[in-house]
Design an enzyme around this catalytic site. Sequence first.
Site, short mmCIF file in Angstrom:
data_model
loop_
_atom_site.label_atom_id
_atom_site.label_comp_id
_atom_site.label_asym_id
_atom_site.label_seq_id
_atom_site.Cartn_x
_atom_site.Cartn_y
_atom_site.Cartn_z
N THR A 131 0.94 -1.12 0.00
CA THR A 131 -0.12 0.06 0.05
C THR A 131 0.94 1.10 -0.04
OG1 THR A 131 -0.15 -0.06 2.30
CG2 THR A 131 -2.09 -1.17 1.16
N SER A 189 5.34 -1.01 -1.53
CA SER A 189 5.18 -0.28 -2.77
C SER A 189 6.22 0.51 -3.45
CB SER A 189 3.89 0.59 -2.61
OG SER A 189 3.58 1.21 -3.56
N GLN A 194 7.20 -4.35 -4.88
CA GLN A 194 6.14 -4.11 -6.00
C GLN A 194 6.54 -2.96 -7.14
OE1 GLN A 194 3.71 -1.03 -5.93
NE2 GLN A 194 3.30 -1.72 -8.03
N TYR A 229 6.00 -0.98 -10.74
CA TYR A 229 5.17 -0.52 -11.86
C TYR A 229 6.15 -0.44 -12.98
CZ TYR A 229 1.27 0.81 -8.74
OH TYR A 229 0.28 0.82 -7.97
N THR A 275 2.62 -4.88 -10.68
CA THR A 275 1.20 -4.92 -10.76
C THR A 275 0.46 -4.40 -12.13
OG1 THR A 275 1.21 -3.79 -8.54
CG2 THR A 275 -0.37 -3.12 -9.71
N LYS A 334 0.39 -9.05 -10.15
CA LYS A 334 -0.59 -8.76 -9.15
C LYS A 334 -1.78 -7.98 -10.06
CE LYS A 334 -1.28 -5.90 -4.84
NZ LYS A 334 -2.09 -4.79 -5.63
N HIS A 393 -7.13 -4.98 -6.69
CA HIS A 393 -6.53 -3.67 -6.11
C HIS A 393 -7.31 -3.17 -4.92
CE1 HIS A 393 -3.16 -1.11 -7.67
NE2 HIS A 393 -3.47 -0.28 -6.69
N ARG A 451 -5.47 -2.92 3.75
CA ARG A 451 -6.02 -1.90 4.74
C ARG A 451 -5.81 -2.23 6.05
NH1 ARG A 451 -9.41 -1.92 0.31
NH2 ARG A 451 -9.78 0.02 -0.88
C1 LIG Z 1 -4.51 2.79 0.28
C2 LIG Z 1 -3.87 1.58 -0.62
C3 LIG Z 1 -2.91 1.90 -1.51
C4 LIG Z 1 -2.69 0.88 -2.22
N1 LIG Z 1 -1.40 1.16 -2.97
C5 LIG Z 1 -1.01 0.11 -3.81
C6 LIG Z 1 0.45 0.05 -4.64
O1 LIG Z 1 1.14 1.02 -4.29
N2 LIG Z 1 0.61 -0.83 -5.18
C7 LIG Z 1 -0.14 -1.80 -5.61
O2 LIG Z 1 0.05 -2.95 -6.33
N3 LIG Z 1 -1.39 -2.10 -4.82
C8 LIG Z 1 -1.85 -1.27 -3.96
N4 LIG Z 1 -2.87 -1.22 -3.35
C9 LIG Z 1 -3.90 -2.43 -3.45
C10 LIG Z 1 -2.98 -3.39 -2.30
O3 LIG Z 1 -1.91 -4.07 -2.73
C11 LIG Z 1 -4.15 -4.60 -2.15
O4 LIG Z 1 -4.39 -5.21 -3.52
C12 LIG Z 1 -5.43 -4.25 -1.67
O5 LIG Z 1 -5.32 -3.42 -0.60
C13 LIG Z 1 -6.01 -5.66 -0.99
O6 LIG Z 1 -7.10 -5.45 -0.50
P1 LIG Z 1 -7.73 -5.09 1.25
O7 LIG Z 1 -7.25 -3.67 1.59
O8 LIG Z 1 -9.04 -5.35 1.38
O9 LIG Z 1 -6.95 -6.12 2.00
C14 LIG Z 1 -3.28 -0.26 -2.57
C15 LIG Z 1 -4.45 -0.32 -1.66
C16 LIG Z 1 -4.83 0.59 -0.79
C17 LIG Z 1 -6.07 0.29 0.08
#
Ligand SMILES: Cc1cc2nc3c(=O)[nH]c(=O)nc-3n(C[C@H](O)[C@H](O)[C@H](O)COP(=O)(O)O)c2cc1C
Length: 400
Positions: free
Chosen positions: A112, A140, A162, A164, A190, A267, A291, A346
């Site tokens: 995240t 991230s 992770q 991009y 991702t 992912k 995501h 989260r």
């Molecule tokens: C605030 C936030 C920021 C995120 N940032 C990224 C990120 O930078 N790169 C990425 O691949 N996924 C990102 N994600 C997705 C998460 O890796 C993950 O897929 C997702 O949070 C899983 O769901 P959950 O929050 O219900 O556990 C983000 C999710 C959230 C909530």
Amino acid sequence: MPTPNLSGFSASLGGASRGVSKHCIFPFPCYITAMALVCVEDFEKKAAGQLEKNALDYYRSGAGEQFTLGLNREAFRRLRLRPRCLRDVSRLDISCHIFGEQMKWPLGIAPTAMQKMAHPEGEVANARAAGKAGSIFILSTLSTTSLEDLATGAPDTIKWFQLYIYKDRTITEKLVRRAEKANFKALVLTIDAPIFGHRRADVRNNFSLPSHLTLANFQGVKATGVGNAAMGASGINAYVSSQFDPTITWKDIAWLKGITHLPIVVKGVLTAEDAVLAQEFGCAGLIVSNHGARQIDTVPASIEALPEIVEAVGENLVVMLDGGIMQGNDIFKALALGAKTVFVGRPAVWGLAYNGQKGVEEMLSVLRKDFEITMALIGCQTLGDITSAMVAHESQYAKL
Ligand SMILES: Cc1cc2nc3c(=O)[nH]c(=O)nc-3n(C[C@H](O)[C@H](O)[C@H](O)COP(=O)(O)O)c2cc1C
């Protein structure tokens, strides 16, 4: 009667001893106990009370009208557990191996972005907690701690990076080299974010990273003040659309494989078709993920997409899942449907916002105990005992 080794269960309820009043007016000892945090929702509520609106909305929101955000949790409720009885669950072993690394249990922390908005120690605190729990931590690209500082700050944690793919491939290549040098064990590409989803709250708030923070993997990148609500772009969205390459295709996986020896995990897979391509292009694993419902609304919940993907590639790729995991039952259901491990996004942010490293440790401990209880009550001693017959869709019972 043997008792399951629910290691440290009483410790996880330790919050009940906090808040003992020293100034009791009653003539007998008066223990006013702070409420223990016993589920992920409790951490979410605590975090919500502590975070600024800009950050809270950023962390919690999903794309569009947030249908899939709710579905990620709802879909778990539509699955029923089918427990087996009289199966000696006095000793549980929930450890597992992913890419040769031992995890104490099948749960890791998903990437995240920008965790220092939640707590000043940000990603390092989160990663240390993951390490203590024997979990993988995925950093991230858009972190507020550089990958070198994370490696130094959490040396004992299994770390994945992770990625991009940037328009300027040399930026991506440099990140790969740095991840290899800093002892990250896998690259998580991702693939569901060629552009960023429409998160209404972020656009309304004209979300931007607070001015004291930077995207630490890129010196000088602040992602502040570049948002433009009128144009429908939040601050981070503007950064993403200027830097990330929306032209990428599966051929870029071949390019990535050619420049690194690290295993590549994609992912954001939601279909059997893409899972087959991930296999064809030589990925070592994939994460079934939407995501956190932040990219495109009305896609299926991750747990709904899991079975077709496991059926297509489960024998050949390490299939993992994230999205909506809130309790031990959810972890169990994902494993029963074929995931090798799950990740939470989260929930770790909520623990971090609530109480830094300790908050994440406490959240993970609550989840782990809950998973151990599920294992014991369904009659499984080890992860190998979990079978698909232990989970049924609610429709199977609908005739009643
Ligand atoms: C605030 C936030 C920021 C995120 N940032 C990224 C990120 O930078 N790169 C990425 O691949 N996924 C990102 N994600 C997705 C998460 O890796 C993950 O897929 C997702 O949070 C899983 O769901 P959950 O929050 O219900 O556990 C983000 C999710 C959230 C909530």
